[in-house]
Design a protein around this motif. Structure first.
Motif, PDB file in Angstrom:
ATOM      1  N   UNK A   1       0.804  -1.202   0.000  1.00  0.00           N
ATOM      2  CA  UNK A   1       0.000   0.000   0.000  1.00  0.00           C
ATOM      3  C   UNK A   1       0.851   1.273   0.000  1.00  0.00           C
ATOM      4  N   UNK A   2       1.895   1.244   0.809  1.00  0.00           N
ATOM      5  CA  UNK A   2       2.731   2.437   0.887  1.00  0.00           C
ATOM      6  C   UNK A   2       3.421   2.713  -0.448  1.00  0.00           C
TER       7      UNK A   2
ATOM      8  N   UNK B   1       2.420   1.725  -3.341  1.00  0.00           N
ATOM      9  CA  UNK B   1       1.396   2.126  -4.303  1.00  0.00           C
ATOM     10  C   UNK B   1       1.040   3.592  -4.141  1.00  0.00           C
ATOM     11  N   UNK B   2       1.036   4.051  -2.911  1.00  0.00           N
ATOM     12  CA  UNK B   2       0.604   5.420  -2.647  1.00  0.00           C
ATOM     13  C   UNK B   2       1.699   6.447  -2.892  1.00  0.00           C
TER      14      UNK B   2
ATOM     15  N   UNK C   1       2.713   7.454  -5.405  1.00  0.00           N
ATOM     16  CA  UNK C   1       2.396   8.230  -6.596  1.00  0.00           C
ATOM     17  C   UNK C   1       1.875   9.554  -6.023  1.00  0.00           C
ATOM     18  N   UNK C   2       2.778  10.462  -5.774  1.00  0.00           N
ATOM     19  CA  UNK C   2       2.404  11.567  -4.888  1.00  0.00           C
ATOM     20  C   UNK C   2       2.270  12.949  -5.515  1.00  0.00           C
ATOM     21  N   UNK C   3       2.009  13.947  -4.721  1.00  0.00           N
ATOM     22  CA  UNK C   3       1.837  15.334  -5.127  1.00  0.00           C
ATOM     23  C   UNK C   3       1.381  16.167  -3.943  1.00  0.00           C
ATOM     24  N   UNK C   4       0.256  16.849  -4.028  1.00  0.00           N
ATOM     25  CA  UNK C   4      -0.260  17.611  -2.893  1.00  0.00           C
ATOM     26  C   UNK C   4      -1.783  17.600  -2.922  1.00  0.00           C
TER      27      UNK C   4
END
Lengths: 150, 107, 158, 281
Positions: free
Chosen positions: C13-14, C16-17, C19-22
């Motif tokens: 999960x981590x 997968x997540x 895929x970041x931004x704000x």
């Protein structure tokens, strides 16, 4: 993709011809499906790229990021259930995109993707009854935006 | 239904031993920023103070604000010095006091 | 596109997540105004009597999930390196948010009777932001550290 | 309806042995017995370590104060009959099940059960209410009230770790009609977003929708303390939330539709350990 030609199965109480901005959902634009595409603009008004992007991001409108990765790095957490929309303009023309937005089940009957310009779904929440998710011009705006994703 | 806060304090400890205390209260912690169905703001109502004391002396306390989650959970430590009763107190914005007492035997 | 359940089950999960931004998301704080990092610094100054703070202090450790599953309930633990004696102990630990409607979250007041300066609680974070822990020592010195938490965005238009 | 092979349709066919199509009435017994998933997993397995830790420690699990309060109610005589739960069942964890010989252990794993009076499924919540009405001659706790959530948690907890079991998919089982109805519900598109349960929880389980990792939509963790709600809640509350999210008119708590879906979901999750009251995002 080859599809049989389907003659416009129009949903809702269609009012032929005259539709533009602020159309009420129950006065839906009539459209024609040709080989799994919708060649004609729903409004005849050119789509607004900037507004299309806004509608695509808005979680109450297009909410495209729920399912698709998009070249919008400033937005956090892009969904993965649908294909990436990066370069979608290389893969689909305007008429194909319009079909995908208006009622994707015509070309992919089991898809998870909502039909953004359709009414009459089963047991719709009262507040949304008889309304489409997006308005006709919003569909055109999103298409215009997606066409920039080359 | 009255839901008593849960307090986990060991029944016994060695003198000088540092033991962990866990507390879990049940409270909606209404922030004061939310609007109700009628469009009006729901007034703030939170537990704003938690205190743990022993022999009338405060050992640990917390001043809480609306950014503490509903059903406040606070875990901390105490040094076991002598047997006796620990008092745990929660106070809400209406000055309503909830108290739990637990005894620990120190040897 | 392969979507078989069996090969996706072990998705981290981590990972997968990442895929970041704000993000922007409101949980129980339907407020437009948000505190800024400057507000957070100002608030800490008020709480500590304006003492110069050692920022990024190794004495202060914040344990927070890198990604919070839901901003409404984010578990946090703060540990301050201190002998907790009468002569040398932590008096206060202030938790401060730099992106919530107001910066203050909770202030813990400790005594030597605590034996150990370690506290845990659960907090609300309206969006991705930094959580700052400011420890006030018995000699009046202030040590701070901060940790960013990414707050998830739900799938359905919610 | 014209048939077009789409990427999505292909994915469904390739997916975990999904022999169950959208049609429900013509299924043979062999078909219906086939499990829709190759591997069944609980939402626990994809929860973050922090959320799991909250569930693993009964002390940290914020559902538990509700259970504590229910444990007091368990021993309190109520209604015209002035009977307490304990008078008939003994302690909640009494293996013999008190004077009536009906232990709570196992209830959470076996429910929904068949209720001869309504000729359909009855879940733990409704069974508690029925006990209050029939045996205590009391006014039942309201669905989704703190009291009923606490009591449901207390009862279900006695089955923690037991495996979910049901025979509802067998034609000889009295719950079979409800199972069929629940299955039809599961595969029917609904709401303005036009989604069936299966689009998220079967076709796309373990895939991200925004930051949300889709679950298999299993019921073994219910009732649950949901971080988002900041409160305990029932399976039917979750159904209502899901329906609302896809802009579909929800059904009532304890409605036949949701009882049927609950019956069907129990079958989809058979073999999973009972976790309730769990903690979920």
């Amino acid at each position: 993709m080859k599809h049989k030609k389907i003659i416009s199965a129009v949903v809702g109480a269609a009012v032929a011809g005259t539709i533009g901005f602020g159309a009420h959902a129950n006065e839906m634009v009539k459209y024609e499906v040709v080989d799994g595409t919708i060649p004609q603009s729903l409004t005849g008004v050119a789509g607004d790229v900037a507004n299309g992007k806004k509608v695509a991001i808005n979680r109450k409108k297009g909410n495209c990021l729920a399912c698709h990765t998009m070249p919008i790095p400033e937005e956090q957490f892009h969904g993965l259930t649908g294909p990436s929309l990066e370069g979608v303009a290389e893969r689909m023309n305007e008429a194909e995109l319009r079909m995908r937005l208006v009622d994707p089940k015509v070309v992919a009957y089991d898809t998870m993707m909502p039909s953004f310009y359709r009414t009459g779904q089963h047991r719709v929440l009262k507040d949304f009854e008889g309304k489409t998710i997006l308005e006709a011009q919003e569909i055109e705006d999103v298409i215009a935006y997606l066409r920039t994703l080359k | 239904m009255s839901k008593k806060p849960r307090v986990k304090l060991p029944k016994s400890a060695q003198k000088g031993e540092i033991v962990e205390v866990k507390t879990l209260a049940t409270h909606g912690m209404e922030t004061g920023n939310r609007k109700g169905k009628d469009g009006n703001k729901i007034p703030r109502l939170i537990l704003n103070k938690f205190t743990c004391s022993f022999g009338g002396k405060e050992i640990f306390s917390a001043d809480m604000h609306p950014s503490v989650s509903a059903n406040p959970y606070i875990a901390f430590n105490i040094r076991a010095e002598s047997s006796g009763e620990y008092t745990f107190t929660w106070i809400d914005d209406n000055k309503e006091v909830t108290e739990v007492k637990e005894t620990m035997t120190v040897s | 596109m392969t979507k078989t359940n069996e090969n996706m089950v072990r998705v981290d999960r981590r990972e997968a997540l990442k895929v970041a931004g704000a993000s922007v998301l409101a949980i129980g704080f339907a407020s437009t105004a948000h505190a800024t990092p400057e507000d957070a610094v100002k608030y800490i100054g008020e709480k500590t009597g304006g003492a110069a703070a050692t920022e990024g202090s190794a004495k202060v450790t914040i344990k927070l999930p890198e990604i919070a599953e839901n901003g409404a309930t984010v578990p946090i633990t703060v540990v301050v390196d201190s002998p907790m004696t009468d002569a040398d102990h932590v008096k206060h630990i202030h938790l401060v948010a730099d992106g919530n409607p107001s910066p203050q979250i909770v202030s813990f007041n400790l005594t030597p009777g605590c034996g150990k300066a370690e506290v845990s609680t659960r907090i609300r974070l309206g969006k991705t932001q930094n959580v700052i822990a400011a420890a006030v020592m018995s000699d009046g010195s202030v040590h701070t550290n901060k940790q960013e938490v990414k707050v998830t965005i739900g799938g359905c238009g919610g | 309806m014209h048939k077009v092979k789409s990427v999505t349709a292909m994915a469904v066919l390739l997916g975990a042995g999904l022999a169950l199509g959208a049609c429900t009435t013509e299924s043979t017994t062999k078909d219906v017995m086939k499990h829709p998933y190759k591997e069944v997993w609980s939402g626990y397995s994809t929860a973050t370590p922090e959320t799991r830790a909250m569930q693993d420690d009964d002390f940290a699990n914020p559902y538990m104060p509700y259970v504590d309060a229910a444990a007091e109610l368990w021993d309190t005589p109520a209604g015209e009959a002035k009977k307490s739960c304990a008078d008939c069942h003994g302690a909640p964890d009494d293996a013999k099940g008190g004077s009536m010989g009906i232990p709570m252990k196992g209830v959470g794993a076996k429910y929904p059960a068949y209720d001869p009076e309504s000729h359909g499924p009855i879940n733990v919540e409704l069974r508690i209410q029925k006990c209050q009405t029939d045996h205590q001659k009391a006014k039942p706790f309201k669905y989704e009230s703190d009291e009923l959530l606490g009591m449901t948690g207390l009862v279900v907890m006695q089955s923690r770790g037991m495996k979910r079991e049901t025979k509802a998919a067998e034609q000889s089982d009295p719950l079979y009609p409800a199972w069929l109805q629940g299955k039809a519900f599961y595969y029917q598109r609904r709401g303005q977003l036009d989604l069936a349960c299966k689009h998220c929880h079967e076709d796309n389980a373990a895939i991200l929708v925004r930051a949300e990792l889709l679950s298999q939509g299993q019921s073994n963790g219910f009732p649950t303390y949901r971080l988002k709600w900041q409160k305990p809640g029932s399976l039917h509350r979750r159904f209502r939330g899901c329906n609302n999210n896809i802009r579909s008119e929800p059904y009532a708590y304890g409605s036949d539709e949701y009882l049927a879906l609950e019956t069907y979901l129990a079958w989809r999750g058979r073999g999973l350990p009972i976790e309730g009251p769990s903690v979920r995002k």
